[in-house]
Design an enzyme around this catalytic site. Structure first.
Site, PDB file in Angstrom:
ATOM      1  CG  HIS A 176     -11.327 -13.120  39.526  1.00  0.00           C
ATOM      2  ND1 HIS A 176     -12.763 -13.417  39.468  1.00  0.00           N
ATOM      3  CD2 HIS A 176     -11.236 -11.890  38.571  1.00  0.00           C
ATOM      4  CE1 HIS A 176     -13.426 -12.435  38.556  1.00  0.00           C
ATOM      5  NE2 HIS A 176     -12.709 -11.548  38.038  1.00  0.00           N
ATOM      6  CD  GLU A 177      -7.960  -9.035  38.779  1.00  0.00           C
ATOM      7  OE1 GLU A 177      -7.414  -8.892  37.680  1.00  0.00           O
ATOM      8  OE2 GLU A 177      -9.128  -8.995  39.054  1.00  0.00           O
TER       9      GLU A 177
ATOM     10  CG  HIS B 178      -9.393 -11.159  34.522  1.00  0.00           C
ATOM     11  ND1 HIS B 178     -10.589 -11.133  33.490  1.00  0.00           N
ATOM     12  CD2 HIS B 178     -10.046 -10.698  35.270  1.00  0.00           C
ATOM     13  CE1 HIS B 178     -11.608 -11.294  34.173  1.00  0.00           C
ATOM     14  NE2 HIS B 178     -11.406 -10.708  35.351  1.00  0.00           N
TER      15      HIS B 178
END
Length: 385
Positions: free
Chosen positions: A83-84, A87
């Site tokens: 997920h990170e 980003h």
């Protein structure tokens, strides 16, 4: 995602500030760290999840239950990491620098070095993490059809699907500091042209998210849900982090704001250009509180006169060239006079320099802004407000 805007899979980006961690690897020069608190969060998940595994697979041994619970904690960590990375990669592609990526306690964060300049950038970076999580969760859900059901392998794949879907869906909840809150902020920002209005709307959403988490945990206790203790532990900690993160976002927005009626022109000191070979004592005398740009004979700027260094040099060798006391003019210490005040204030906060050269749209020096002058003006304006 410090006065920086932060994007993360966990509920609190600001609350984890100050931790370092174990360096796992780097991506695009960005260090990926595992904070010590991640181990604490993982241990809590293992302890709370192991009894649930025993109920889902009653035929497995106690050791297997604990191993599967540990596998779930690791899969959850990998889900947050993916997920990170979503980003991080999108931010870098948009030209937004990222300081570091960290996994901690029950989440993670990607610390961007500056706030996105436009609502579209904010929305793209915020959406990237949930998109990655939902795609991975969907892939694992499809993989379940290729795995024999009701066994340890099936449960591991199911855990991976649940972990990614949970991370993706949870972060789409419409409240800061979650990604859904950043999407709300981007939408309100785009509609009104005011980032601060978007922040206030998304902070209100964060309060609703925290309340809903506590209500859901209490409902689990009231109905004797099999996962009630796991739910209670995760929801209480997560709600706490959401509240802290929302408050941090609101405080950061207040610091970022530019008081109405304050003009950059009122803060900028006049600029004086002097030959770089001028005696340092003469340059100090001529400055008289102005910013001094030292220019070499070939017309290239040698830098801005550093008054403290110049005074020290003048005390020993007053006829030394002023260039020896020059502070180099770097790209990050040049401000465009037409930039919005909020962006100028944020840029000054994030750049380790005490004075900045202000230029007009054609690149001509129009003044020098000192950090102390900006800080004093902002503090005065906020006290009056």
């Amino acid at each position: 995602m410090a006065a920086t805007s932060q994007h993360g899979a966990g509920p609190a980006r600001q609350a984890a500030g100050g931790e370092g961690g174990l360096l796992l690897f780097r991506i695009g020069g960005v260090p990926v760290l595992l904070a010590p608190s991640w181990w604490v969060g993982s241990l809590v998940i293992v302890v709370l999840y192991a009894p649930l595994v025993g109920r889902l697979l009653p035929d497995v041994s106690t050791l297997t239950s604990w191993l599967l619970a540990a596998a779930f904690a690791v899969l959850l960590g990998l889900s947050v990491l993916a997920h990170e990375l979503g980003h991080c990669v999108v931010a870098l592609r948009l030209g937004i620098p990222v300081r570091r990526l960290r996994l901690f306690l029950l989440g993670g964060l990607s610390e961007v070095a500056r706030t996105p300049r436009r609502p579209g950038q904010e929305g793209l970076v915020a959406a990237a993490g949930p998109v990655v999580s939902l795609l991975l969760g969907g892939f694992c859900a499809l993989l379940l059809f290729a795995v024999p059901p009701d066994g340890p392998v099936w449960l591991l794949v199911a855990e991976c699907a649940v972990a990614n879907l949970a991370v993706g869906v949870f972060n789409l909840l419409p409240g800061l500091p979650l990604d859904g809150g950043r999407l709300v902020r981007a939408g309100v920002w785009a509609a009104t042209g005011k980032r601060a209005k978007g922040t206030r709307a998304a902070v209100a959403g964060g309060a609703l998210v925290a309340t809903a988490l506590i209500v859901w945990a209490l409902w689990g206790l009231a109905t004797q849900s099999p996962d009630r203790w796991l739910r209670l532990g995760v929801c209480v900690v997560t709600a706490w982090f959401v509240i802290l993160g929302a408050r941090s976002e609101l405080a950061a927005e207040a610091r970022r704001g530019w008081p109405e009626g304050l003009r950059l022109a009122d803060l900028v000191r006049p600029v004086l250009q002097l030959p770089a070979e001028s005696p340092v004592s003469d340059a100090l005398a001529a400055s008289a509180g102005r910013g001094v740009v030292l220019v070499r004979a070939d017309g290239v700027a040698a830098g801005l006169l550093d008054e403290q260094a110049a005074q020290q040099l003048a005390g020993t060798t007053p006829h030394a060239p002023a260039e020896l006391a020059a502070e180099p003019i770097r790209a990050e210490t040049v401000l465009l006079s037409s930039e919005p005040g909020e962006e100028i204030a944020e840029h000054v906060r994030e750049t380790p320099a005490w004075q900045f050269l202000v230029v007009d749209d054609e690149g001509r020096p129009s003044g020098v802004l000192r950090r102390e002058d900006l800080r004093a003006a902002l503090m005065h304006a906020r006290r009056r407000a």
